[in-house]
Design a protein around this motif. Sequence first.
Motif, mmCIF file in Angstrom:
data_model
loop_
_atom_site.group_PDB
_atom_site.id
_atom_site.type_symbol
_atom_site.label_atom_id
_atom_site.label_comp_id
_atom_site.label_asym_id
_atom_site.label_seq_id
_atom_site.Cartn_x
_atom_site.Cartn_y
_atom_site.Cartn_z
ATOM 1 N N ASP A 1 -4.104 7.016 -0.660
ATOM 2 C CA ASP A 1 -3.454 6.986 0.730
ATOM 3 C C ASP A 1 -4.771 6.961 1.513
ATOM 4 O O ASP A 1 -5.568 8.381 2.532
ATOM 5 C CB ASP A 1 -2.028 7.688 0.764
ATOM 6 N N ALA B 1 0.789 -1.212 -0.037
ATOM 7 C CA ALA B 1 -0.237 0.172 -0.213
ATOM 8 C C ALA B 1 0.996 0.801 -0.267
ATOM 9 O O ALA B 1 0.750 1.939 0.029
ATOM 10 C CB ALA B 1 -1.111 -0.096 0.856
ATOM 11 N N HIS B 2 1.900 0.748 0.749
ATOM 12 C CA HIS B 2 2.800 2.138 0.388
ATOM 13 C C HIS B 2 4.160 2.756 0.775
ATOM 14 O O HIS B 2 4.698 1.365 0.832
ATOM 15 C CB HIS B 2 2.347 2.930 2.327
ATOM 16 N N ILE C 1 -8.004 3.518 0.651
ATOM 17 C CA ILE C 1 -7.999 2.912 -0.813
ATOM 18 C C ILE C 1 -8.992 1.286 -0.388
ATOM 19 O O ILE C 1 -9.078 0.716 0.794
ATOM 20 C CB ILE C 1 -6.723 1.123 -0.944
ATOM 21 N N ASP D 1 -5.850 0.202 4.457
ATOM 22 C CA ASP D 1 -5.593 -0.291 3.180
ATOM 23 C C ASP D 1 -4.332 -1.238 2.406
ATOM 24 O O ASP D 1 -4.926 -2.414 1.665
ATOM 25 C CB ASP D 1 -4.387 1.369 2.951
ATOM 26 N N THR E 1 0.098 3.253 -3.227
ATOM 27 C CA THR E 1 0.207 5.189 -3.369
ATOM 28 C C THR E 1 1.500 5.567 -3.438
ATOM 29 O O THR E 1 2.184 4.474 -3.334
ATOM 30 C CB THR E 1 -0.788 5.254 -1.603
#
Length: 246
Positions: A91, A21-22, A94, A134, A50
Amino acid sequence: MTDDALLPLTEDWDRALVVVAHPDDVEFGAAAAVARWTRQGKTVVYCMVTSGEAGIDGLSPEECAPVREAEERESAAIVGVETVEFLGFPDGVIEFGVPLRAAIAEQIRRHRPDIVITGNFRDTWGGRSPNQADHIAVGRAALHASQDAGNRWIFREQLTDGLEPWGGVREVWAAGSPQSTHAVDTTDTFDAGVASLLAHRAYIEGLGWEHFDPAEFLEGMSRPTGRRLGVTHAAAFEVFSMSFGE
Ligand SMILES: [Zn+2]
């Protein structure tokens, strides 16, 4: 060996796609494993769903995104990863669903990995603290997109300009899952993992965790995991097989 012993992950593969995700998700536990695999000559590509733009309280998303993308590229380079993709999903919000599965399936079709690696997508990390929304959405979507990518009638609009279905994903690995069954020895690359986390300077500063020591933090996970594998440091993964009926 003890009852909670972990099995070694297979290393007879050439290409992995990491879908998280990050920016920073890989570095909080799995980057040392990535360093090991790139040193073996394997190709690992990072895909960030993201840009982590909601991750720093004192920076607006518009200012934050380029900072975090740059930090992730630096982190990736430290562990031998040359390609970092950013999918641009928002972010913090999601949604698991077809658009997310489609975007990840397209990345799988482009990079044709043997192994897809994501983060823990269980409800917790094994204690009482919930996982982040997320992470849960992206992990589930990465698992199912690994199936979708091989079917030419799913997301068929992607199959232009030579892009083909890819049914070659053998396993999906979720790093740091509380239901981990397997692990990889990261003793020789532990330091690269620490350096990779340290590259997230603005993010770590923004967390405002007083006396946060990345090496100590990562050791807190890698040493207990190492004991379960019979080595000094290790990273744990839950393994899903993409073979039908297994
Ligand atoms: Zn995260």
